[in-house]
Design a protein around this motif. Structure first.
Motif, PDB file in Angstrom:
ATOM      1  N   PHE A   1       2.933 -12.985  -2.029  1.00 10.38           N
ATOM      2  CA  PHE A   1       1.696 -12.483  -2.630  1.00 10.38           C
ATOM      3  C   PHE A   1       0.968 -11.622  -1.615  1.00 10.38           C
ATOM      4  CE2 PHE A   1      -2.946 -13.054  -2.709  1.00 10.38           C
ATOM      5  CZ  PHE A   1      -3.269 -12.596  -3.980  1.00 10.38           C
TER       6      PHE A   1
ATOM      7  N   ALA B   1      -2.714  -9.017  -1.312  1.00  8.81           N
ATOM      8  CA  ALA B   1      -3.908  -8.446  -1.935  1.00  8.81           C
ATOM      9  C   ALA B   1      -4.749  -7.752  -0.869  1.00  8.81           C
ATOM     10  CB  ALA B   1      -4.737  -9.519  -2.628  1.00  8.81           C
ATOM     11  N   ARG B   2      -5.305  -6.609  -1.230  1.00 11.74           N
ATOM     12  CA  ARG B   2      -6.262  -5.890  -0.387  1.00 11.74           C
ATOM     13  C   ARG B   2      -7.609  -5.943  -1.099  1.00 11.74           C
ATOM     14  NH1 ARG B   2      -8.030  -0.162   0.454  1.00 11.74           N
ATOM     15  NH2 ARG B   2      -8.425   0.112   2.704  1.00 11.74           N
TER      16      ARG B   2
ATOM     17  N   VAL C   1      -9.074 -16.099  -2.530  1.00 11.28           N
ATOM     18  CA  VAL C   1      -8.018 -15.164  -2.880  1.00 11.28           C
ATOM     19  C   VAL C   1      -6.689 -15.816  -2.524  1.00 11.28           C
ATOM     20  CG1 VAL C   1      -6.940 -12.935  -2.371  1.00 11.28           C
ATOM     21  CG2 VAL C   1      -9.441 -13.104  -2.548  1.00 11.28           C
TER      22      VAL C   1
ATOM     23  N   GLU D   1      -1.803 -11.930   2.817  1.00 12.22           N
ATOM     24  CA  GLU D   1      -0.439 -12.154   2.349  1.00 12.22           C
ATOM     25  C   GLU D   1      -0.161 -13.657   2.394  1.00 12.22           C
ATOM     26  OE1 GLU D   1       2.367  -8.932   4.117  1.00 12.22           O
ATOM     27  OE2 GLU D   1       0.688  -9.190   5.515  1.00 12.22           O
TER      28      GLU D   1
ATOM     29  N   PRO E   1      -1.681 -15.692  -9.312  1.00 12.63           N
ATOM     30  CA  PRO E   1      -2.592 -15.011  -8.402  1.00 12.63           C
ATOM     31  C   PRO E   1      -4.036 -15.264  -8.838  1.00 12.63           C
ATOM     32  CG  PRO E   1      -0.772 -13.579  -8.999  1.00 12.63           C
ATOM     33  CD  PRO E   1      -0.689 -14.770  -9.895  1.00 12.63           C
TER      34      PRO E   1
ATOM     35  N   VAL F   1     -11.318  -5.623  -5.449  1.00 14.33           N
ATOM     36  CA  VAL F   1      -9.880  -5.733  -5.192  1.00 14.33           C
ATOM     37  C   VAL F   1      -9.271  -4.344  -5.342  1.00 14.33           C
ATOM     38  CG1 VAL F   1      -7.729  -6.880  -5.813  1.00 14.33           C
ATOM     39  CG2 VAL F   1      -9.912  -8.071  -6.147  1.00 14.33           C
TER      40      VAL F   1
ATOM     41  N   TYR G   1      -5.880  -3.614  -4.606  1.00 14.49           N
ATOM     42  CA  TYR G   1      -4.586  -3.843  -5.235  1.00 14.49           C
ATOM     43  C   TYR G   1      -4.156  -5.274  -4.973  1.00 14.49           C
ATOM     44  CZ  TYR G   1      -2.579  -3.198  -0.524  1.00 14.49           C
ATOM     45  OH  TYR G   1      -2.290  -3.313   0.808  1.00 14.49           O
ATOM     46  N   TRP G   2      -3.217  -5.732  -5.763  1.00 11.47           N
ATOM     47  CA  TRP G   2      -2.528  -6.990  -5.480  1.00 11.47           C
ATOM     48  C   TRP G   2      -1.122  -6.897  -6.052  1.00 11.47           C
ATOM     49  CZ3 TRP G   2      -0.253 -10.209  -9.042  1.00 11.47           C
ATOM     50  CH2 TRP G   2      -0.642 -10.056 -10.390  1.00 11.47           C
TER      51      TRP G   2
ATOM     52  N   CYS H   1       2.662  -9.580  -6.552  1.00 13.89           N
ATOM     53  CA  CYS H   1       3.353 -10.850  -6.316  1.00 13.89           C
ATOM     54  C   CYS H   1       4.797 -10.704  -6.794  1.00 13.89           C
ATOM     55  CB  CYS H   1       2.669 -11.996  -7.055  1.00 13.89           C
ATOM     56  SG  CYS H   1       3.208 -13.652  -6.523  1.00 13.89           S
TER      57      CYS H   1
END
Length: 260
Positions: A107, A109-110, A124, A190, A226, A243, A245-246, A248
């Motif tokens: 996983f 995510a930014r 998160v 991550e 997520p 957010v 982007y994300w 998985c």
């Protein structure tokens, strides 16, 4: 060992000559629509009609007060989670229970705290419900609403640290990130779930901005989603988690000769 070492990259070299040098994202994009993996990536582009999340694969929003969650049409695209204006209002967004520790997952995510980093809580990561109003009940000596989760969490009622916590196995994670959270600046989380299960549960490890934070156990058989969540602690003002982007990804079991 960097988190990217855990990412399946059977098609990774297809991107070797591109100008896009972010290895985890190149790997995720390479695995889109590959039948050997359950993979999803969202950087929130395009126009989505109707009231969020209608017309999308996302679960219903969660919140106390009047949460507002949706995408912003701008260069790059973002999803914003905005709380109401009452003290302790919340906003949470899950996706779907499509991954597990037993199968293994990666996983990324930014995201950023767009309003402030005081009087606030965020979560998160990966958790076992799309409907909990927060997966982590308390960050100090962690207790949980979720039965199984692996979460990066900030809760300023405890301290100003971003902490990786997990629940569901024998040895839960509880490790502080050594970096400094800055208001309105992005960070990258991550989380790697590296099944298969054993007597202590599956291992989950967290990296923030490429730095290993810590690891602990989760229950490997639990289905996970997520998860993004924000709470305005004792603050009568709307609070925003943005957010960018994300994604998985996790491998499927054998393509034939199995029942799942």
């Amino acid at each position: 060992m960097p988190a990217t070492d855990f990412l399946p990259r059977s098609l990774h070299n297809a991107f070797s000559k591109t100008g896009w040098q972010t290895d985890p994202l190149k790997g995720l994009m390479a695995l889109q629509n590959n039948p050997e993996f359950d993979s999803y990536f969202d950087n929130f582009l395009g126009t989505r009609t109707g009231t969020w999340p209608a017309g999308t694969p996302y679960a219903a929003t969660v919140g106390t007060g009047t949460e507002v969650i949706g995408i912003t049409q701008a260069p790059g695209g973002t999803m914003t989670l905005t709380t109401g204006t009452g003290g302790s209002d919340t906003a949470g967004q899950g996706f779907g229970l499509n991954w597990s520790g037993d199968r293994g997952f990666y996983f990324i995510a930014r995201f950023k705290m767009a309003t402030r980093i005081t009087n606030v809580k965020f979560e998160v990561g990966m958790t076992d419900s799309v409907a909990d109003n927060g997966a982590v009940a308390t960050k100090a000596t962690p207790s949980f609403t979720a039965t199984d989760c692996a979460i990066a969490v900030l809760d300023t009622t405890d301290n100003a640290n971003v902490t990786f916590v997990s629940n569901g196995g024998t040895a839960d994670a509880n490790a502080d990130w050594g970096g400094t959270l800055v208001n309105n600046q992005y960070l990258v989380v991550e989380i790697v779930g590296s099944g298969p299960t054993d007597t202590t549960g599956d291992n989950a490890a967290c990296y923030i901005n490429g730095q290993l934070v810590g690891s602990g156990n989760i229950g490997g058989d639990a289905a996970l989603t997520p998860w993004f969540y924000i709470e305005d602690l004792a603050q009568s003002a709307a609070t925003v988690l943005t957010v960018d982007y994300w994604g998985c990804v996790g491998p499927k079991p054998a393509q034939y000769g199995v029942s799942t």
